[in-house]
Every structure is written in structure tokens, then in C-alpha cells.
Design a protein around this motif. Structure first.
Motif, PDB file in Angstrom:
ATOM      1  N   PRO A  65       0.821  -1.209   0.000  1.00 23.59           N
ATOM      2  CA  PRO A  65       0.000   0.000   0.000  1.00 23.59           C
ATOM      3  C   PRO A  65       0.860   1.266   0.000  1.00 23.59           C
ATOM      4  O   PRO A  65       2.064   1.218   0.252  1.00 23.59           O
ATOM      5  CB  PRO A  65      -0.811  -0.115   1.296  1.00 23.59           C
ATOM      6  CG  PRO A  65      -0.188  -1.186   2.099  1.00 23.59           C
ATOM      7  CD  PRO A  65       0.694  -1.998   1.211  1.00 23.59           C
ATOM      8  N   VAL A  66       0.227   2.397  -0.259  1.00 23.93           N
ATOM      9  CA  VAL A  66       0.915   3.692  -0.264  1.00 23.93           C
ATOM     10  C   VAL A  66       1.608   3.909   1.080  1.00 23.93           C
ATOM     11  O   VAL A  66       1.002   3.744   2.138  1.00 23.93           O
ATOM     12  CB  VAL A  66      -0.093   4.827  -0.545  1.00 23.93           C
ATOM     13  CG1 VAL A  66       0.581   6.184  -0.433  1.00 23.93           C
ATOM     14  CG2 VAL A  66      -0.734   4.644  -1.917  1.00 23.93           C
ATOM     15  N   ASP A 104       7.859   3.878  -1.616  1.00 23.12           N
ATOM     16  CA  ASP A 104       6.812   3.083  -2.248  1.00 23.12           C
ATOM     17  C   ASP A 104       7.401   2.114  -3.270  1.00 23.12           C
ATOM     18  O   ASP A 104       8.303   2.473  -4.029  1.00 23.12           O
ATOM     19  CB  ASP A 104       5.815   4.001  -2.962  1.00 23.12           C
ATOM     20  CG  ASP A 104       4.991   4.820  -1.987  1.00 23.12           C
ATOM     21  OD1 ASP A 104       4.182   4.217  -1.268  1.00 23.12           O
ATOM     22  OD2 ASP A 104       5.162   6.050  -1.946  1.00 23.12           O
ATOM     23  N   ALA A 137       4.809  -0.353  -4.649  1.00 22.95           N
ATOM     24  CA  ALA A 137       3.569  -0.712  -5.361  1.00 22.95           C
ATOM     25  C   ALA A 137       3.506  -2.204  -5.662  1.00 22.95           C
ATOM     26  O   ALA A 137       3.509  -3.021  -4.751  1.00 22.95           O
ATOM     27  CB  ALA A 137       3.395   0.143  -6.605  1.00 22.95           C
ATOM     28  N   ASN A 174       2.947  -0.868 -11.262  1.00 21.89           N
ATOM     29  CA  ASN A 174       1.954  -0.555 -10.241  1.00 21.89           C
ATOM     30  C   ASN A 174       0.736  -1.462 -10.266  1.00 21.89           C
ATOM     31  O   ASN A 174       0.120  -1.707  -9.240  1.00 21.89           O
ATOM     32  CB  ASN A 174       1.469   0.890 -10.402  1.00 21.89           C
ATOM     33  CG  ASN A 174       2.327   1.874  -9.651  1.00 21.89           C
ATOM     34  OD1 ASN A 174       1.911   2.424  -8.645  1.00 21.89           O
ATOM     35  ND2 ASN A 174       3.545   2.088 -10.128  1.00 21.89           N
ATOM     36  N   ASN A 175       0.343  -1.933 -11.468  1.00 18.19           N
ATOM     37  CA  ASN A 175      -0.863  -2.747 -11.566  1.00 18.19           C
ATOM     38  C   ASN A 175      -0.814  -3.558 -12.857  1.00 18.19           C
ATOM     39  O   ASN A 175       0.063  -3.365 -13.702  1.00 18.19           O
ATOM     40  CB  ASN A 175      -2.125  -1.872 -11.519  1.00 18.19           C
ATOM     41  CG  ASN A 175      -3.350  -2.621 -11.044  1.00 18.19           C
ATOM     42  OD1 ASN A 175      -3.317  -3.834 -10.820  1.00 18.19           O
ATOM     43  ND2 ASN A 175      -4.454  -1.927 -10.892  1.00 18.19           N
ATOM     44  N   LEU A 210      -1.886  -0.257  -7.492  1.00 14.14           N
ATOM     45  CA  LEU A 210      -1.958   1.188  -7.253  1.00 14.14           C
ATOM     46  C   LEU A 210      -2.122   1.938  -8.569  1.00 14.14           C
ATOM     47  O   LEU A 210      -2.019   1.373  -9.656  1.00 14.14           O
ATOM     48  CB  LEU A 210      -0.716   1.652  -6.503  1.00 14.14           C
ATOM     49  CG  LEU A 210      -0.489   0.973  -5.132  1.00 14.14           C
ATOM     50  CD1 LEU A 210       0.695   1.607  -4.403  1.00 14.14           C
ATOM     51  CD2 LEU A 210      -1.729   1.011  -4.267  1.00 14.14           C
TER      52      LEU A 210
END
Length: 196
Positions: A65-66, A73, A75, A134-135, A151
Motif C-alpha cells: 500500500p501507499v 513506495d 507498489a 503498479n498494476n 496502485l
């Protein structure tokens, strides 16, 4: 020689010399699908394949998480493929980053299987807190698109090519922990297409 070429040479060397179990696992793929927007850091790790006769019909993500300021970070840290054959399931995972938690699996509907992917990547910032990948999105055999619980930094790139007979393996590009310096963890992903 570019990083992608080096990764393919390493994979070829591994297939011929890393041991029978790993080479046997790679025999059932016909091609590799990839995206063009992967992060620049880290190294390609080992491939992991679904058992013979299994197809990847779901996936799960490891996400940190952030962290907020002054945190670091990272991610997206890892990807698992959930391979199925009838009612049997087998989970495969290449190397993952050390941060974050595994989220619940997401599945293709109606016993479908994964065929293509797109990666959300944050462009490199200097100076700055880089996160790289990130995703992740997957497209299923029936056209359904599944977006992971990663994220929102960065942008999704173009879709990879499609695997006509489904996905049956993966390989990750991971930056190892860097101590007090900026960490990014997962940077890029390649998937292996099933032969039959």
C-alpha cells in the motif's frame, strides 16, 4: 545487446543447463508475450510454468500500500498465476519483491483462461520515489478484462499479443532490495503461451 535480448539468452541457457525439471516445464510453451512499457530496473528471474494440461484461469497480485512521506513506495511486488484443470488448481509464482500482501485471486468467468496482459508502469523520476510496475490487467478468452487491485501511479501501456491457447507460465523482472536507496521491486513481466 539490449536487456530483452539478454533475458532471452539467459532463458535459453537455463533451458539447456538449469536442470531437467525446469527444462521439462518450459517444453510446453510456444511463444513469449510481453509489453513494451516495463520498468528499467532489476533482472529477469526464473520462469515458472503451470503443470502439463493446466491453463492459467486466474491471477493474484502482491501489492504494497501507499507508504506516504517519507516512505519508500514499491507498489506491485509480485504476480501469481492460478492454473486449473477441471476442479484442480495449482499456483505458480516467479520471484516476487519482499513488500506488500497477496490479494484475493481474480478469475476469468465461465472457466475461461488468460490470454493477454497490460502493465501499469510509472515513468522513471529523477530525483523521486520510483515504483515501476503498479498494476496489471488481464484479458480472458471470452474477452472479459480483469484489472488487479494494484496502485494508480503511472499509465497502462498497450496490450501484449494474445496466446491463442492460453497462458501457462510467467517470468518476472525484479529489482532486489537496495537498503537505504530507492526500491522498485517488480518492473516487468513476460508470459508463456501454452502449446496445447
Amino acid at each position: 545487446m539490449g536487456q530483452d535480448t539478454e533475458a532471452r539468452l539467459l532463458l535459453l541457457l537455463c533451458v539447456t543447463s538449469c536442470g531437467r525439471a525446469q527444462a521439462d516445464g518450459l517444453r510446453g510453451h510456444t511463444s513469449v508475450i510481453e509489453v513494451t512499457n516495463g520498468g528499467p530496473w532489476g533482472d529477469w528471474t526464473w520462469p515458472e510454468m503451470c503443470p502439463d494440461g493446466y491453463f492459467a484461469s486466474g491471477f493474484s497480485l502482491k501489492v504494497e500500500p501507499v507508504q506516504g512521506i517519507p516512505g519508500d513506495d514499491t507498489a506491485l511486488n509480485g504476480v501469481r498465476l492460478h492454473c486449473t484443470r477441471g476442479n484442480a488448481e495449482h499456483v505458480v509464482e516467479s520471484k516476487s519483491g519482499r513488500w506488500g500482501l497477496w490479494r484475493e485471486p481474480m478469475w476469468c468467468p465461465n472457466r475461461g483462461f488468460l490470454v493477454a496482459f497490460a502493465l501499469r508502469v510509472e515513468a522513471a523520476m529523477t530525483p523521486g520515489d520510483n515504483t515501476a510496475a503498479n498494476n496489471l490487467r488481464f484479458r480472458c478468452s471470452d474477452g472479459t478484462e480483469l484489472e488487479g487491485p494494484g496502485l494508480s501511479w503511472g499509465e497502462f501501456g498497450n496490450w501484449s499479443d494474445s496466446c491463442s491457447k492460453g497462458v501457462c507460465g510467467l517470468q518476472t523482472k525484479i529489482e532486489d532490495p537496495r537498503g537505504l536507496r530507492d526500491d522498485t521491486a517488480l518492473n516487468d513481466l513476460q508470459l508463456f503461451c501454452c502449446q496445447s
